[in-house]
Scaffold this motif. Structure first.
Motif, short mmCIF file in Angstrom:
data_model
loop_
_atom_site.label_atom_id
_atom_site.label_comp_id
_atom_site.label_asym_id
_atom_site.label_seq_id
_atom_site.Cartn_x
_atom_site.Cartn_y
_atom_site.Cartn_z
N LEU A 244 0.83 -1.21 0.00
CA LEU A 244 0.00 0.00 0.00
C LEU A 244 0.86 1.26 0.00
O LEU A 244 0.52 2.25 -0.66
CB LEU A 244 -0.93 -0.01 1.21
N LYS A 245 1.97 1.25 0.73
CA LYS A 245 2.86 2.41 0.73
C LYS A 245 3.42 2.67 -0.67
O LYS A 245 3.46 3.82 -1.14
CB LYS A 245 4.01 2.18 1.72
N ILE A 246 3.85 1.62 -1.34
CA ILE A 246 4.39 1.78 -2.70
C ILE A 246 3.31 2.31 -3.63
O ILE A 246 3.55 3.21 -4.46
CB ILE A 246 4.95 0.44 -3.20
N ASN B 131 3.09 15.08 -11.02
CA ASN B 131 3.49 15.27 -12.42
C ASN B 131 2.36 15.83 -13.25
O ASN B 131 2.54 16.74 -14.08
CB ASN B 131 3.97 13.94 -13.01
N GLU B 132 1.14 15.34 -13.02
CA GLU B 132 0.00 15.86 -13.76
C GLU B 132 -0.29 17.30 -13.39
O GLU B 132 -0.64 18.14 -14.24
CB GLU B 132 -1.23 14.98 -13.49
N HIS C 102 3.38 5.97 -5.55
CA HIS C 102 3.24 6.04 -7.01
C HIS C 102 2.09 6.96 -7.40
O HIS C 102 2.21 7.78 -8.32
CB HIS C 102 3.02 4.63 -7.56
N GLU C 103 0.97 6.88 -6.67
CA GLU C 103 -0.17 7.75 -6.97
C GLU C 103 0.18 9.21 -6.72
O GLU C 103 -0.18 10.10 -7.50
CB GLU C 103 -1.37 7.33 -6.13
#
Length: 246
Positions: A165-167, A178-179, A171-172
């Motif tokens: 879940l941390k990874i 970036n968006e 990532h999210e």
């Protein structure tokens, strides 16, 4: 010369008939007794004389022999049922005795009815209790170890799930940043134009870009920052219907 064969027929002489009866009766009773002793057989003998006198012999009793004879010859079905009933009765008696013995042992293990027991029996009972206690402790330890292993396995699974879940959250978040940067880069704001001073706060620039003309009745009072070259409209500089507004 040898004695000739005697013809078997009724002795007509009354005296001779009585003497022959007495001799042969005693011989028959003797033979029956010898047969029961030598061959361990159950023999029953009943003799009625011509004068209606009864003579009998029974190795175990004439009445018992007659009852056995009746069971075997006249009522075979009843005999089988009786044997089966007797077998079941013996089985029930054995089970009842065993049940009572188990109940007595259970009471002894619970510490009841210990008065009739001897020292040896009490010592054996103590050994049984110690053995049962040892087995119970071993079983309890085994169950606790199994439960600990199960909890450790669940802990490892939860740890792996937490890492996953941390990874996923990292990532999210990186994708969202970036968006957001790409979106801000595409906005037609002054800070995107060449030569614009980007030292001003992002929030004030965004507010300046979003300002639109507003229709307002009366007069506008503009307040600019210190050092601005734009003059401030003072009270009394504008008139309404030719009069000064104080």
């Amino acid at each position: 010369m040898g004695r000739g064969r005697v013809e078997l027929k009724r002795i007509e002489n009354k005296i001779n008939r009585q003497v022959t009866f007495s001799k042969r009766r005693n011989g028959l009773l003797k033979k029956a007794y010898e047969l029961s002793v030598l061959c361990d057989a159950e023999v029953g003998l009943i003799i009625f004389s011509s004068r209606d006198k009864l003579y009998e012999f029974g190795s175990v009793g004439v009445m018992k022999t007659l009852e056995r004879y009746q069971r075997c010859c006249f009522n075979p079905q009843d005999n089988n049922n009786e044997r089966e009933t007797q077998s079941w009765y013996q089985e029930v008696s054995k089970l009842k005795a065993k049940f009572e013995s188990l109940q007595r042992t259970q009471r002894h293990l619970l510490g009841e009815d210990l008065g009739p027991l001897s020292v040896k029996e009490l010592h054996n009972l103590e050994k049984q209790l110690e053995g049962a206690l040892t087995q119970a402790r071993q079983r309890k330890t085994q169950i606790m170890i199994e439960q600990m292993e199960e909890l450790r396995r669940k802990e490892r699974e939860l740890g792996d799930m937490n890492k996953h879940l941390k990874i996923k959250v990292s990532h999210e978040l990186s994708t969202f940043d970036n968006e957001g940067q790409s979106y801000r880069a595409q906005l037609p704001c002054p800070w995107n134009s060449p030569g614009h001073n980007t030292t001003f706060p992002m929030q004030s620039n965004a507010m300046e870009c979003q300002q639109e003309p507003i229709l307002q009745m009366g007069y506008n009072q503009f307040v600019h920052g210190e050092g601005s070259s734009v003059q401030r409209n003072m009270i009394g500089e504008s008139s309404i219907h030719g009069s000064w507004v104080l």
